[in-house]
Write a protein that holds these residues in place. Structure first.
Motif, PDB file in Angstrom:
ATOM      1  N   LEU A  60       0.875  -1.158   0.000  1.00 31.27           N
ATOM      2  CA  LEU A  60       0.000   0.000   0.000  1.00 31.27           C
ATOM      3  C   LEU A  60       0.915   1.211   0.000  1.00 31.27           C
ATOM      4  O   LEU A  60       1.889   1.257   0.756  1.00 31.27           O
ATOM      5  CB  LEU A  60      -0.890   0.029   1.241  1.00 31.27           C
ATOM      6  N   ALA A  61       0.651   2.183  -0.846  1.00 35.57           N
ATOM      7  CA  ALA A  61       1.513   3.359  -0.960  1.00 35.57           C
ATOM      8  C   ALA A  61       0.687   4.626  -0.818  1.00 35.57           C
ATOM      9  O   ALA A  61      -0.392   4.747  -1.406  1.00 35.57           O
ATOM     10  CB  ALA A  61       2.243   3.352  -2.302  1.00 35.57           C
ATOM     11  N   GLU A  62       1.212   5.556  -0.037  1.00 31.93           N
ATOM     12  CA  GLU A  62       0.536   6.828   0.161  1.00 31.93           C
ATOM     13  C   GLU A  62       0.831   7.752  -1.009  1.00 31.93           C
ATOM     14  O   GLU A  62       1.985   7.986  -1.352  1.00 31.93           O
ATOM     15  CB  GLU A  62       0.991   7.470   1.466  1.00 31.93           C
ATOM     16  N   TRP A  63      -0.228   8.285  -1.627  1.00 31.65           N
ATOM     17  CA  TRP A  63      -0.099   9.182  -2.778  1.00 31.65           C
ATOM     18  C   TRP A  63      -0.201  10.635  -2.309  1.00 31.65           C
ATOM     19  O   TRP A  63      -0.303  10.904  -1.115  1.00 31.65           O
ATOM     20  CB  TRP A  63      -1.170   8.835  -3.807  1.00 31.65           C
ATOM     21  N   VAL A  64      -0.194  11.595  -3.238  1.00 33.70           N
ATOM     22  CA  VAL A  64      -0.189  13.014  -2.898  1.00 33.70           C
ATOM     23  C   VAL A  64      -1.468  13.469  -2.189  1.00 33.70           C
ATOM     24  O   VAL A  64      -1.486  14.518  -1.551  1.00 33.70           O
ATOM     25  CB  VAL A  64       0.043  13.885  -4.150  1.00 33.70           C
ATOM     26  N   ARG A  67      -3.982   9.439   0.696  1.00 38.66           N
ATOM     27  CA  ARG A  67      -4.636   8.137   0.736  1.00 38.66           C
ATOM     28  C   ARG A  67      -3.652   7.040   0.314  1.00 38.66           C
ATOM     29  O   ARG A  67      -2.678   7.298  -0.385  1.00 38.66           O
ATOM     30  CB  ARG A  67      -5.859   8.106  -0.190  1.00 38.66           C
ATOM     31  N   PHE A  68      -3.972   5.801   0.725  1.00 35.04           N
ATOM     32  CA  PHE A  68      -3.145   4.655   0.362  1.00 35.04           C
ATOM     33  C   PHE A  68      -3.817   3.868  -0.770  1.00 35.04           C
ATOM     34  O   PHE A  68      -5.035   3.668  -0.767  1.00 35.04           O
ATOM     35  CB  PHE A  68      -2.934   3.741   1.571  1.00 35.04           C
ATOM     36  N   TYR A  69      -2.993   3.425  -1.722  1.00 34.97           N
ATOM     37  CA  TYR A  69      -3.474   2.645  -2.861  1.00 34.97           C
ATOM     38  C   TYR A  69      -2.571   1.433  -3.065  1.00 34.97           C
ATOM     39  O   TYR A  69      -1.375   1.469  -2.739  1.00 34.97           O
ATOM     40  CB  TYR A  69      -3.461   3.485  -4.147  1.00 34.97           C
ATOM     41  N   CYS A  70      -3.141   0.379  -3.625  1.00 31.93           N
ATOM     42  CA  CYS A  70      -2.346  -0.808  -3.924  1.00 31.93           C
ATOM     43  C   CYS A  70      -1.358  -0.505  -5.039  1.00 31.93           C
ATOM     44  O   CYS A  70      -1.707   0.125  -6.044  1.00 31.93           O
ATOM     45  CB  CYS A  70      -3.254  -1.960  -4.348  1.00 31.93           C
ATOM     46  N   ARG A  91       2.705   5.547 -12.553  1.00 35.01           N
ATOM     47  CA  ARG A  91       4.009   5.321 -11.930  1.00 35.01           C
ATOM     48  C   ARG A  91       4.333   6.509 -11.025  1.00 35.01           C
ATOM     49  O   ARG A  91       4.061   7.655 -11.374  1.00 35.01           O
ATOM     50  CB  ARG A  91       5.085   5.144 -13.011  1.00 35.01           C
ATOM     51  N   TYR A  92       4.938   6.200  -9.868  1.00 36.85           N
ATOM     52  CA  TYR A  92       5.081   7.217  -8.827  1.00 36.85           C
ATOM     53  C   TYR A  92       6.289   6.885  -7.968  1.00 36.85           C
ATOM     54  O   TYR A  92       6.585   5.715  -7.714  1.00 36.85           O
ATOM     55  CB  TYR A  92       3.804   7.224  -7.969  1.00 36.85           C
ATOM     56  N   GLU A  93       7.012   7.904  -7.549  1.00 37.22           N
ATOM     57  CA  GLU A  93       8.150   7.721  -6.656  1.00 37.22           C
ATOM     58  C   GLU A  93       7.759   8.122  -5.241  1.00 37.22           C
ATOM     59  O   GLU A  93       7.149   9.170  -5.026  1.00 37.22           O
ATOM     60  CB  GLU A  93       9.341   8.561  -7.124  1.00 37.22           C
ATOM     61  N   ALA A  94       8.112   7.283  -4.272  1.00 36.49           N
ATOM     62  CA  ALA A  94       7.742   7.542  -2.878  1.00 36.49           C
ATOM     63  C   ALA A  94       8.873   7.138  -1.950  1.00 36.49           C
ATOM     64  O   ALA A  94       9.709   6.288  -2.293  1.00 36.49           O
ATOM     65  CB  ALA A  94       6.471   6.775  -2.520  1.00 36.49           C
ATOM     66  N   GLY A  95       8.897   7.744  -0.775  1.00 41.98           N
ATOM     67  CA  GLY A  95       9.848   7.360   0.251  1.00 41.98           C
ATOM     68  C   GLY A  95       9.386   6.122   0.989  1.00 41.98           C
ATOM     69  O   GLY A  95       8.208   5.742   0.935  1.00 41.98           O
ATOM     70  N   LEU A  96      10.313   5.477   1.707  1.00 40.01           N
ATOM     71  CA  LEU A  96       9.956   4.262   2.440  1.00 40.01           C
ATOM     72  C   LEU A  96       8.879   4.514   3.478  1.00 40.01           C
ATOM     73  O   LEU A  96       8.076   3.629   3.780  1.00 40.01           O
ATOM     74  CB  LEU A  96      11.206   3.687   3.116  1.00 40.01           C
ATOM     75  N   ASP A  97       8.827   5.745   4.017  1.00 40.45           N
ATOM     76  CA  ASP A  97       7.826   6.036   5.040  1.00 40.45           C
ATOM     77  C   ASP A  97       6.414   6.061   4.490  1.00 40.45           C
ATOM     78  O   ASP A  97       5.442   6.083   5.249  1.00 40.45           O
ATOM     79  CB  ASP A  97       8.146   7.361   5.733  1.00 40.45           C
ATOM     80  N   ALA A  98       6.270   6.054   3.155  1.00 40.50           N
ATOM     81  CA  ALA A  98       4.940   6.059   2.532  1.00 40.50           C
ATOM     82  C   ALA A  98       4.484   4.660   2.145  1.00 40.50           C
ATOM     83  O   ALA A  98       3.392   4.495   1.602  1.00 40.50           O
ATOM     84  CB  ALA A  98       4.943   6.950   1.294  1.00 40.50           C
ATOM     85  N   LEU A  99       5.296   3.633   2.433  1.00 42.11           N
ATOM     86  CA  LEU A  99       4.973   2.267   2.013  1.00 42.11           C
ATOM     87  C   LEU A  99       4.530   1.419   3.194  1.00 42.11           C
ATOM     88  O   LEU A  99       5.081   1.509   4.294  1.00 42.11           O
ATOM     89  CB  LEU A  99       6.185   1.605   1.368  1.00 42.11           C
ATOM     90  N   ARG A 100       3.521   0.573   2.950  1.00 48.65           N
ATOM     91  CA  ARG A 100       3.051  -0.407   3.917  1.00 48.65           C
ATOM     92  C   ARG A 100       2.964  -1.742   3.180  1.00 48.65           C
ATOM     93  O   ARG A 100       2.014  -1.985   2.426  1.00 48.65           O
ATOM     94  CB  ARG A 100       1.671  -0.040   4.480  1.00 48.65           C
TER      95      ARG A 100
END
Length: 408
Positions: A60-64, A67-70, A91-100
């Motif tokens: 699950l990744a937090e977007w801008v 919210r979290f999306y698969c 496609r999106y770049e995120a930090g580790l703190d945005a990943l579950r």
């Protein structure tokens, strides 16, 4: 996404979850009973461990929008970030703190039924894969674009009072509505833009007295894939994309309001919008005076614009300028600069559009004349990017038969 605590796991890899608010307070004021959730649809609420993140991992990744999306991990990116792809393809770049990370092994190794006294004791904090504000039967591929369109539709005004100026500055066929979008609608449109990818860059040289402004923009064209996008040479690659389900939702919202607000313009009689262009012009740049191809589009070109971020005085963004010029650059008959607030919409039709049918000399393509108006956009007085949507109706018979002159 809802947070909760695991109370029990059965032999079929189902987790009994008490939702977070009730588990934390020990009350159940909202009447939310514990629910069974498939273990594969759960993620630990703690941020991902960088050493465990790998290509192909489901997360699950937090977007801008918060919210979290698969999503699926595609690989590493710069500055200790991770490249992701959401289920809808974004496609999106995120930090580790945005990943579950979604669970890839049992959360509890054996089926466990705690005694009643332990029901409210948190065993593992998790996040449920199902958004709380959506139906349980969610379609596969739901991602940021679908959620952004849901949000836009939730704040969209189907009725209201809009003030329209017509024949602005005595220009035949120019209509303006300066309060077309509300602040909430603009905020939703920004997310819709953020959920699109694959922007093409177009540049048409420099303009200004000292050639100090670049005529440049990024855009995405949706419509009939076999046709060439506006402003692109026929022999060049077009980049026109088919109108998808969510783009059609966007067109339907805007088209209905455009017809309602600009009723006097008589937009798109007996036809529907079949081309939509998303555009972005950086701050300090512009789009010089030009005609949209004069014999290719049916009557009426509709545009609405705002800024990518809030302005100091208006949450919808900063002011920009609509430039109108009658006559070619070497023989300008008249020039008008019209300040436009963020959230404004305008219609170009008749001579303001420069259609062949209204030209006294029946000029075609991008040919100049002394009776019709070219238009341009100046965004040079702000550092904010101007975002806009333009809708047109492509004449599918264009080029198949000679154009017949219309009113002069």
């Amino acid at each position: 996404y809802e947070r909760g605590v695991v109370q029990q796991r059965d032999r079929n890899s189902q987790l009994l979850v008490q939702w977070w608010e009730e588990a934390a307070t020990g009350s159940n004021e909202k009447g939310l009973a514990p629910e069974w959730v498939a273990e594969r649809h759960a993620a630990l609420a703690a941020p991902a461990d960088g050493e465990r993140v790998r290509r192909g991992m489901a997360v699950l990744a937090e977007w801008v929008d918060g919210r979290f999306y698969c999503a699926t991990v595609q690989g590493g990116a710069a500055q200790a970030r991770v490249l992701l792809q959401f289920e809808d393809g974004l496609r999106y770049e995120a930090g580790l703190d945005a990943l579950r990370p979604l669970l890839d092994k049992p959360l509890l190794q054996a089926a466990h039924s705690p005694p009643s006294s332990a029901v409210r004791e948190p065993r593992s904090s998790l996040q449920r894969m199902l958004p709380a504000d959506l139906p349980s039967a969610r379609a596969a591929g739901y991602g940021p674009l679908a959620q952004s369109m849901d949000r836009l539709e939730a704040v969209w005004r189907c009725s209201g009072t809009w003030r329209v100026e017509h024949e602005v500055a005595d220009i035949c066929g120019l209509f303006i509505c300066r309060d077309f979008l509300s602040p909430a609608e603009v905020a939703a449109f920004r997310l819709v833009f953020a959920a699109h990818q694959g922007w093409a860059m177009y540049q048409w040289g420099t303009i200004g007295r000292k050639k100090e402004l670049a005529s440049i923009l990024q855009r995405i064209d949706f419509g009939l894939e076999e046709m060439t996008a506006e402003g692109v040479a026929a022999q060049s690659k077009s980049f026109t994309r088919a109108i998808g389900r969510h783009q059609q939702r966007l067109i339907q919202l805007l088209e209905a309001r455009m017809r309602q607000v600009f009723a006097l313009a008589g937009l798109w009689r007996e036809c529907d919008v079949n081309m939509m262009q998303l555009s972005q012009i950086p701050g300090g740049q512009c789009l010089g005076h030009h005609f949209d191809r004069r014999d290719k589009w049916q009557e009426g070109i509709a545009s609405v614009a705002w800024s990518e971020t809030a302005g100091q005085e208006d949450s919808r963004g900063d002011e920009w300028t609509l430039g109108m010029q009658c006559g070619p650059s070497n023989n300008v008959q008249r020039q008008v600069q019209l300040p436009m607030p963020a959230g404004a919409a305008y219609i170009l039709s008749k001579r303001a559009q420069g259609r062949t049918a209204w030209c006294s000399r029946h000029k075609v393509a991008h040919e100049s004349c002394a009776c019709c108006w070219q238009h341009g956009v100046w965004n040079e007085k702000t550092a904010l990017t101007r975002q806009s949507i333009t809708m047109r109706v492509y004449d599918e018979e264009w080029g198949r038969e000679a154009s017949s002159p219309g009113p002069g």
